[in-house]
Design a protein around this motif. Structure first.
Motif, PDB file in Angstrom:
ATOM      1  N   PRO A  65     -20.317 -18.552  31.847  1.00 43.07           N
ATOM      2  CA  PRO A  65     -20.019 -18.849  30.186  1.00 43.07           C
ATOM      3  C   PRO A  65     -18.873 -17.729  29.683  1.00 43.07           C
ATOM      4  O   PRO A  65     -19.128 -16.777  30.168  1.00 43.07           O
ATOM      5  N   GLY A  66     -18.190 -18.435  28.789  1.00 40.08           N
ATOM      6  CA  GLY A  66     -17.124 -17.329  28.322  1.00 40.08           C
ATOM      7  C   GLY A  66     -16.175 -17.227  28.950  1.00 40.08           C
ATOM      8  O   GLY A  66     -15.507 -16.366  28.918  1.00 40.08           O
ATOM      9  N   SER A  67     -15.983 -18.117  30.134  1.00 35.98           N
ATOM     10  CA  SER A  67     -14.700 -17.950  31.103  1.00 35.98           C
ATOM     11  C   SER A  67     -13.639 -18.374  30.119  1.00 35.98           C
ATOM     12  O   SER A  67     -13.552 -18.673  29.144  1.00 35.98           O
ATOM     13  N   LEU A  68     -12.730 -18.962  30.990  1.00 36.39           N
ATOM     14  CA  LEU A  68     -11.399 -19.309  30.174  1.00 36.39           C
ATOM     15  C   LEU A  68     -11.109 -20.560  29.442  1.00 36.39           C
ATOM     16  O   LEU A  68     -10.381 -21.064  28.958  1.00 36.39           O
TER      17      LEU A  68
END
Lengths: 430, 541
Positions: free
Chosen positions: A397-400
């Motif tokens: 989660p919250g990757s690119l």
């Protein structure tokens, strides 16, 4: 006409298909070593250059057919070069120092260096005969063949696997040897890196002095690395021991020490003149006691073994072919000694003795029965395409992801964000 | 799960404890991040958990550390091996065996697990970390990210309850770092493993942390708490936090995603302002010889083409960032520029000379390279001796190197051994040694590895000054924030070829892996760094 026949399937070779090597059917490292030592024993029993050449060819063929691309498999070339160096040194010595072989065909006559009386028997310079050189060549070839056989075993069997087969009591020694062996390539890499760094300081990076000056930093680096490795090994449970009752511990010590003493005394008896009678029994008893001590000592170690290599039919065939070559060559030594040792005086051209040559060819057997390495050895080649690991990759989660918006206004960027930097292609060649 | 009770550690003959007053509890199943500037004792805290401090390193540990109820005073590291898995900074020095599968099994073999259990766990771990197709590979042939995953896997097979990691992503390119972090996420979420991790590159990890432990300065007591609260006061923080502090966002965003949600007002305020792009363009000096001219450059290493058809021109005064994944050819390009590799095709000229045909003594005055490991450049046993040697090598007047060291590192005494310097100080010393010969072209390979934010800021200042003096600078780096701060131009390499070459704001903003955090938050506006935004806000206010 009848209906056209379906095109015939390409004919598959009828030769028995050997399975592809995997961890499960990997040949026992001991089998490779027995095979190679068999060839080496055969090589030590002859000076016939044709037979020696045949042995080198047999070893080379098997290595070419069955080695992988792993780093240890690349050592074969180094052993071949070492063999050539041995031959060259032997020839140079024979040329400069002369040879005890009498001969009539003079090649050149070097000026002889006068030596004092006490150096009688040593000669520098003087007459160089063809016979002397030929003898030296045969001799050097024999040594080189021995080296190449050892190199073949080294290339075909991972040396650390062999050490894994040691009894439990010797395991820790085995790990020390393995670690020492992996340090050698690291040291070479360090020396190369530091010599390159000398160039950055504006100092010459070649020559003996350069090598000497990087010596200290390289040793410091090696020491630091070994301390780091020792810490890592300790944290991973190296050296955990089981509780063993004191009685067992004492018995182990007594058995091991007594056994070793027995082996020493027995050997002395066997070799000496006096103790012909007690030598052999003492040696055997000592050996038995030492082995019992090792077995008992293994109880102190809690280690278990992960997927040890099994000794199967193929291992028997590989080891047996090497032993057969050695046995037949020893046997041939008694019956056809002349053909196995072509004389240097008088100078004759060596002939290939038929039966010993056929015996040597038995050594090719592993080239057919040992499991094949994976196609092209690609499984072990660095940078062989895509990383399989990527298929199982997770997107945290919250990757690119949030950046999946269209490219910003402005001049078109030469970079396509998805194509050249596709993470699936990350493992590029180094 | 991990309890520190009034712990302080004093090493050997040190006068003050390395860490003191640590009194905290890491609950089970949390990902806990240990942050702080360089040299505050992060590694000491980590090693105290696995028992290496004090059993292996020596020193005195006061107080008590317990892991899963086991006291590290009475349990040696090897007796904690089934509870704590430790992975150090360099995976290569962690490996005992030589293939992936054997390495995964090693820890279990030491614990004496039954063969069928070992087999099952190795298969599970291969799948968990996505290593199944690498199982027979020799460890030396793996890439950096793969090595780090194998190192983590090798301690996971013993099913430890606690995982201790020291800088797991510092040496990795952005994609490989994500790969490792994804694995850690999965361990924490699916398996309930407790993870304690130290990391300098906070922009990569802080959004995954459940708790943050901050060691503010050497010898100071640690603070522990919610990541957003700790980041609000922390001296080390990622750019997204700096932006949040600047814009007074509350609660402080830790990830780009959170920040983007709050950034709409800021974006509209900045919409009509052009970023000060003008001062980012390199000063044009058409009269001077270009620092680097490469045309059709190809370099072969072994059987592989490390570089292929590279065309590159660099003018004096220009700063260029060279980016791309591990193994893309960045280091090869740098070492070709200092003449360590002979091109297999094409030509390369550096400051008017051909590097591989120029002797080291002459080349020194044209180009200088600070290698990835600055220690490789340092041979002497004191800083003073190193400086004297550098003056001698470069034929510079005595004292010139020492002057540079004083400028870069104001408080380093002459008698210190280069080994005892911190990473940042050692880098500065190596930089001073290289600069002594006044090369117009300066190359730096991965300069920010192991540097904290303060050391990075100092390096940025120094390099800006050098560029203003007319030095051409090439940085090979994975650090997108550094590239955004410093570079006029970014070149991206992939498989030995240039795939992107252009001004920083154009190349970097459009790339998902190489965009700095500020660019991601403010996209599609082309802002790159916090100081840029701060400057613009000041002017409009």
């Amino acid at each position: 006409m009848s209906t056209p026949r379906a095109p015939r399937a390409p004919r598959t070779p009828r030769a028995p298909r050997t399975p592809q090597a995997t961890r499960a059917n990997a040949l026992h490292a001991g089998a490779w070593w027995l095979w190679a030592l068999g060839l080496a024993t055969a090589a030590s029993r002859t000076t016939n250059p044709l037979l020696l050449g045949l042995l080198v060819g047999v070893a080379g063929y098997v290595v070419a057919a069955r080695r992988t691309d792993a780093p240890w498999a690349r050592s074969y070339g180094a052993f071949v070069r070492l063999g050539l160096v041995v031959i060259a040194i032997r020839l140079v010595f024979a040329f400069v120092l002369g040879s005890p072989i009498p001969g009539t065909h003079t090649l050149v006559t070097l000026p002889e260096v006068p030596l004092p009386d006490w150096a009688k028997g040593v000669r520098i310079g003087g007459r160089v005969t063809t016979e002397g050189m030929v003898f030296a060549l045969y001799d050097g070839l024999k040594l080189a063949t021995l080296l190449i056989c050892v190199g073949a075993a080294n290339a075909l069997a991972n040396p650390s696997r062999l050490l894994k087969s040691l009894p439990g009591a010797l395991y820790e020694v085995g790990v020390a040897v393995v670690v020492a062996m992996t340090f050698a390539p690291n040291l070479v890499a360090d020396v190369q890196r530091l010599r390159a760094a000398r160039r950055l300081r504006g100092r010459p990076d070649r020559g003996f002095k350069a090598l000497l000056q990087v010596g200290l930093p390289v040793l410091e680096g090696a020491l630091e690395r070994s301390v780091a490795l020792a810490a890592a090994m300790d944290a991973r449970g190296y050296g955990r021991t089981a509780q063993v009752p004191p009685a067992v511990r004492h018995t182990t010590s007594v058995l091991t020490l007594g056994g070793l003493l027995g082996v020493c005394a027995g050997t002395y008896g066997l070799l000496g003149d006096a103790g012909g009678g007690y030598g052999l029994p003492l040696l055997l008893a000592g050996l038995a006691a030492a082995l019992a001590g090792l077995w008992l000592g293994g109880r102190r170690s809690v280690r278990s073994r992960y997927r040890p290599e099994r000794w199967g039919v193929r291992a028997w065939l590989v080891a047996g072919s090497g032993i057969a070559v050695a046995a037949l060559m020893i046997w041939a030594n008694d019956h056809a000694s002349a053909a196995l040792h072509p004389p240097a005086v008088p100078l004759t051209s060596p002939v290939l003795p038929l039966w010993p040559a056929a015996a040597v060819l038995i050594g090719l057997l592993p080239g057919f029965v040992a499991p094949r390495p994976p196609d092209g050895g690609s499984g072990t080649r660095p940078g062989s395409g895509r990383s399989p690991g990527r298929t199982a990759r997770l997107d945290p989660p919250g990757s690119l992801r949030p950046l999946d918006h269209p490219a910003p206004v402005g001049p078109p960027s030469p970079l396509n964000p998805l194509d050249p930097l596709d993470p699936g292609k990350k493992e590029s060649s180094q | 799960m991990i309890r520190f009770e009034q712990v302080s550690v004093t090493y050997g003959d040190a006068s003050a404890p390395a860490v003191q007053g640590i009194d905290l509890t890491v609950p089970e199943g949390e990902l806990c991040l240990l942050v702080g500037p360089s040299g505050v004792g992060k590694s000491t805290v980590l090693n105290a958990v696995c028992g290496l401090v004090p059993h292996f390193t020596g020193g005195t540990l006061r107080g008590r550390v317990t892991v899963d109820g086991r006291d590290t005073r009475t349990h040696k590291p090897r007796e904690l091996a089934d509870v704590v898995g430790t992975v150090g900074q360099d995976p290569l020095s962690h490996f005992v065996t030589d293939t992936v599968e054997d390495e995964l099994a090693y820890g279990m073999e030491s614990l004496g697990l039954a063969p069928d259990v070992m087999r099952r766990r190795v298969e599970e771990t291969l799948d968990l970390l996505g290593l199944a197709d690498l199982r027979d590979r020799a460890l030396a042939t793996l890439s950096g990210g793969q090595m780090q995953r194998v190192a983590i896997g090798s301690v996971l097979t013993t099913h430890p309850k606690v995982l201790v990691l020291d800088e797991p992503t510092s040496a990795l390119d952005p994609a490989a770092a994500e790969e490792v972090l994804a694995v850690l996420q999965r361990l924490v979420h699916d398996l309930g493993t407790t993870v304690l991790m130290a990391e300098h590159r906070l922009e990569r990890v802080v959004q995954y942390a459940d708790q943050v432990i901050l060691l503010p300065s050497p010898g100071a007591a640690p603070m522990m708490g919610d990541p957003a609260e700790i980041m609000a006061v922390s001296p080390v923080h990622p750019p997204v936090v700096a932006l949040g502090r600047l814009a007074d966002w509350s609660p402080l965003p830790l990830s780009v995603r959170d920040a983007r949600r709050k950034a709409a007002p800021l974006r509209s305020r900045l919409e009509d302002i052009t970023p000060p792009a003008a001062d980012r363009a390199a000063p044009a000096r058409p009269s001077a010889t270009p620092s680097v001219v490469a045309s059709g450059l190809g370099v072969r290493r072994g059987r592989a083409d490390a570089l292929h058809g590279v065309n590159l021109t660099l003018q004096p005064g220009e700063t260029m960032a060279l980016m791309g994944r591990n193994g893309a050819g960045k280091s090869t390009l740098l070492s070709t520029l200092v003449g360590m590799h002979e091109p297999s095709s094409g030509t390369v000229r550096v400051d008017g000379v051909t590097p591989h045909r120029t002797g080291p003594r002459t080349l020194l005055r044209h180009v200088g390279l600070v290698p990835q490991e600055p220690r490789d450049l340092l041979y002497a046993d004191t800083v003073a001796a190193e400086c004297t040697a550098a003056d001698h090598d470069a034929g510079a007047p005595a004292g010139s190197c020492r002057d540079l060291v004083t400028r870069l590192l104001p408080d380093v005494p002459d008698s210190v051994h280069p080994r005892d310097l911190s990473e940042g100080q050692r880098l500065a010393l190596a930089l001073a040694v290289v600069l002594t010969a006044r090369p117009p072209l300066l190359l730096l390979d991965e300069p920010t590895r192991g540097l904290d934010y303060a050391a990075k800021a100092r390096l940025t200042e120094v390099l800006r000054g050098l560029a203003a003096d007319g030095h051409a600078i090439v940085l090979a780096t994975h650090d997108v924030e550094l590239a955004a701060e410093l570079a006029h131009r970014v070149v991206i390499l992939a498989d030995g070829e240039i795939v992107a070459d252009g001004p920083t704001n154009e190349v970097v903003v459009s790339s998902p892996s190489f965009a700095p955090q500020v660019a991601k938050v403010l996209a599609p506006l082309p802002w790159l760094t916090v100081p840029q935004v701060a400057g613009a806000l000041e002017r409009t206010a």
